[in-house]
Design an enzyme around this catalytic site. Structure first.
Site, short mmCIF file in Angstrom:
data_model
loop_
_atom_site.label_atom_id
_atom_site.label_comp_id
_atom_site.label_asym_id
_atom_site.label_seq_id
_atom_site.Cartn_x
_atom_site.Cartn_y
_atom_site.Cartn_z
N ALA A 1 30.35 41.91 -28.45
CA ALA A 1 28.90 42.00 -28.35
C ALA A 1 28.32 40.79 -27.62
O ALA A 1 28.76 39.66 -27.82
CB ALA A 1 28.28 42.10 -29.73
N ASP A 2 27.32 41.07 -26.78
CA ASP A 2 26.56 39.99 -26.16
C ASP A 2 25.14 40.02 -26.74
O ASP A 2 24.86 40.80 -27.64
CB ASP A 2 26.57 40.10 -24.64
CG ASP A 2 25.96 41.40 -24.12
OD1 ASP A 2 25.18 42.06 -24.87
OD2 ASP A 2 26.25 41.78 -22.98
N SER A 3 24.27 39.19 -26.23
CA SER A 3 22.93 39.08 -26.81
C SER A 3 22.16 40.40 -26.71
O SER A 3 21.40 40.75 -27.62
CB SER A 3 22.14 37.95 -26.15
OG SER A 3 22.04 38.16 -24.76
N ASP B 1 23.50 43.39 -26.77
CA ASP B 1 24.09 44.27 -27.79
C ASP B 1 23.51 43.97 -29.16
O ASP B 1 23.27 44.88 -29.95
CB ASP B 1 25.62 44.10 -27.83
CG ASP B 1 26.31 44.64 -26.59
OD1 ASP B 1 25.89 45.69 -26.09
OD2 ASP B 1 27.27 43.99 -26.14
#
Length: 75
Positions: free
Chosen positions: A33-35, A37
């Protein structure tokens, strides 16, 4: 149960098998996950559980289990 629903939501969002997600699964390290997500996950949680999730509260949550416990505390 919040954990089971959360696992299903994460499996759909990250296109992984639901059975591969456990309470110990790290959302960033294991699911990638990134920001963006995380923002999408917050919006999904708010819609699915009819709660308000303050963005600053989520920053310290790392695992699926921690997120599930947090959502349960809001219900």
């Amino acid at each position: 149960m919040v954990l089971e629903k959360l696992k299903a939501l994460l499996a759909a969002q990250f296109d992984v098998e639901e059975s591969s997600i456990t309470a110990e699964t790290n959302i960033v390290d294991d699911l990638g996950a990134d920001s963006l997500d995380v923002v999408e996950l917050i919006m999904t949680l708010e819609g699915e559980f009819d709660v308000h999730v303050p963005e600053e509260e989520v920053e310290g949550l790392r695992t699926v289990g921690e997120v599930a416990q947090f959502v349960e505390s809001l219900l």
